[in-house]
Design an enzyme around this catalytic site. Sequence first.
Site, PDB file in Angstrom:
ATOM      1  CG  ASP A 110      -1.886   1.122   1.077  1.00 26.14           C
ATOM      2  OD1 ASP A 110      -3.210   0.655   0.899  1.00 26.14           O
ATOM      3  OD2 ASP A 110      -1.454   2.252   1.590  1.00 26.14           O
ATOM      4  CG  ASN A 118      -4.969  11.909  -5.124  1.00 27.15           C
ATOM      5  OD1 ASN A 118      -4.499  11.874  -6.301  1.00 27.15           O
ATOM      6  ND2 ASN A 118      -5.668  10.828  -4.504  1.00 27.15           N
ATOM      7  CG  HIS A 123      -7.796  12.502  -8.798  1.00 28.85           C
ATOM      8  ND1 HIS A 123      -7.960  11.434  -9.492  1.00 28.85           N
ATOM      9  CD2 HIS A 123      -8.450  12.142  -7.277  1.00 28.85           C
ATOM     10  CE1 HIS A 123      -8.575  10.396  -8.701  1.00 28.85           C
ATOM     11  NE2 HIS A 123      -9.103  10.924  -7.407  1.00 28.85           N
ATOM     12  CG  ASP A 127      -5.399   9.194 -11.619  1.00 28.28           C
ATOM     13  OD1 ASP A 127      -5.710   8.622 -10.818  1.00 28.28           O
ATOM     14  OD2 ASP A 127      -6.412   9.628 -12.642  1.00 28.28           O
ATOM     15  CD  GLU A 153      -4.288   4.038  -0.846  1.00 31.67           C
ATOM     16  OE1 GLU A 153      -5.281   3.500  -1.190  1.00 31.67           O
ATOM     17  OE2 GLU A 153      -4.090   4.100   0.403  1.00 31.67           O
TER      18      GLU A 153
HETATM   19  N1  LIG Z   1      -5.358   9.767  -8.247  1.00 34.42           N
HETATM   20  C1  LIG Z   1      -5.952   8.725  -7.690  1.00 34.42           C
HETATM   21  N2  LIG Z   1      -6.559   8.702  -6.306  1.00 34.42           N
HETATM   22  C2  LIG Z   1      -6.998   7.505  -5.811  1.00 34.42           C
HETATM   23  C3  LIG Z   1      -7.407   6.478  -6.529  1.00 34.42           C
HETATM   24  N3  LIG Z   1      -7.911   5.579  -5.727  1.00 34.42           N
HETATM   25  C4  LIG Z   1      -7.761   6.027  -4.511  1.00 34.42           C
HETATM   26  N4  LIG Z   1      -7.343   7.259  -4.338  1.00 34.42           N
HETATM   27  C5  LIG Z   1      -7.050   7.981  -3.427  1.00 34.42           C
HETATM   28  O1  LIG Z   1      -6.247   7.520  -2.357  1.00 34.42           O
HETATM   29  C6  LIG Z   1      -6.279   8.009  -1.241  1.00 34.42           C
HETATM   30  C7  LIG Z   1      -6.158   7.046  -0.007  1.00 34.42           C
HETATM   31  O2  LIG Z   1      -5.877   7.989   1.128  1.00 34.42           O
HETATM   32  P1  LIG Z   1      -5.959   6.867   2.576  1.00 34.42           P
HETATM   33  O3  LIG Z   1      -6.804   5.888   2.720  1.00 34.42           O
HETATM   34  O4  LIG Z   1      -6.253   8.015   3.563  1.00 34.42           O
HETATM   35  O5  LIG Z   1      -4.605   6.485   2.605  1.00 34.42           O
HETATM   36  P2  LIG Z   1      -2.965   7.230   2.366  1.00 34.42           P
HETATM   37  O6  LIG Z   1      -3.204   8.588   2.187  1.00 34.42           O
HETATM   38  O7  LIG Z   1      -2.125   6.462   1.722  1.00 34.42           O
HETATM   39  O8  LIG Z   1      -2.608   6.808   3.787  1.00 34.42           O
HETATM   40  P3  LIG Z   1      -1.910   5.669   4.384  1.00 34.42           P
HETATM   41  O9  LIG Z   1      -2.536   4.530   3.597  1.00 34.42           O
HETATM   42  O10 LIG Z   1      -2.283   5.410   5.933  1.00 34.42           O
HETATM   43  O11 LIG Z   1      -0.435   5.851   4.420  1.00 34.42           O
HETATM   44  C8  LIG Z   1      -7.535   8.825  -1.135  1.00 34.42           C
HETATM   45  O12 LIG Z   1      -7.179  10.286  -1.071  1.00 34.42           O
HETATM   46  C9  LIG Z   1      -8.204   8.333  -2.340  1.00 34.42           C
HETATM   47  O13 LIG Z   1      -8.987   9.365  -2.935  1.00 34.42           O
HETATM   48  C10 LIG Z   1      -7.198   6.672  -8.122  1.00 34.42           C
HETATM   49  O14 LIG Z   1      -7.275   5.714  -8.812  1.00 34.42           O
HETATM   50  N5  LIG Z   1      -6.431   7.474  -8.334  1.00 34.42           N
END
Ligand SMILES: Nc1nc2c(ncn2[C@@H]2O[C@H](COP(=O)(O)OP(=O)(O)OP(=O)(O)O)[C@@H](O)[C@H]2O)c(=O)[nH]1
Length: 232
Positions: A110, A118, A123, A127, A153
């Site tokens: 992860d 983002n 965004h 991506d 992610e």
């Molecule tokens: N650009 C983009 N962002 C995505 C996609 N899928 C999920 N996200 C974003 O990934 C982010 C995940 O955030 P969190 O679950 O807080 O995880 P994190 O910021 O990586 O924090 P930790 O996992 O705790 O280290 C969110 O802001 C989602 O909007 C995608 O396909 N594209």
Amino acid sequence: MATITSIHGADVSPPHGPTHARLRQLLEALHAQQHTEQIMQARIVSLQVELDGYRKRLQRLNGLAHQQQRQALTDVLTKLPNRRAWELRLNEALACHRRHGGDLQLAFLDVDHFKRINDDFGHPAGDKALRLIARLLASRLRDSDFLARYGGEEFAILLPNTGREAGYAVLSELCKSIESAPFHVRGRRLRITCSAGLASFSAGESGVDTLRRADQALYRAKRNGRNRLELD
Ligand SMILES: Nc1nc2c(ncn2[C@@H]2O[C@H](COP(=O)(O)OP(=O)(O)OP(=O)(O)O)[C@@H](O)[C@H]2O)c(=O)[nH]1
């Protein structure tokens, strides 16, 4: 004018009587049969053309069905197998593991603080980072391994015929390669780190339980400061 009935003594008079009538009947029947055969031949040719058309249509539909099935199992952004594909492959791997035993590792990887990418760069930058990570991971795994975008992610990895230590080494290598990847956004180099959790399948354990152990290991890696790999 007199009718010639004999030439050099041979009888050439036109046929008449019951024999003549029978011959005419047979000739007519022969013509009718030839006509029917011609019609049948033409019908056979037209049916063959129709059949060729159906065959081509069936091929096109089969191609379309395969394409749709591939799309249904592929993540649009990264082009990696998606979660549905992961579930199918996991079930296959589990069935194989139950039958033949051997080493099988499961990992979740992860991206750390992905939300910040983002939030800070938009965004599209997020991506782009996900696509880059997917390419890096895919390029470093063996053909017999299986990599999927599990969601957001998070990536899921199956490592068949891989022991625990070898699995740990593979995962560390993957995380290091992501950290040192030349990812640039708006002219700035961005350092991306990952956390990962690794679990070995053990005989008699359900897939759900192994999945849970790998997920718990990932959670520990996050809780213990991120940019690290935890084993279950
Ligand atoms: N650009 C983009 N962002 C995505 C996609 N899928 C999920 N996200 C974003 O990934 C982010 C995940 O955030 P969190 O679950 O807080 O995880 P994190 O910021 O990586 O924090 P930790 O996992 O705790 O280290 C969110 O802001 C989602 O909007 C995608 O396909 N594209």
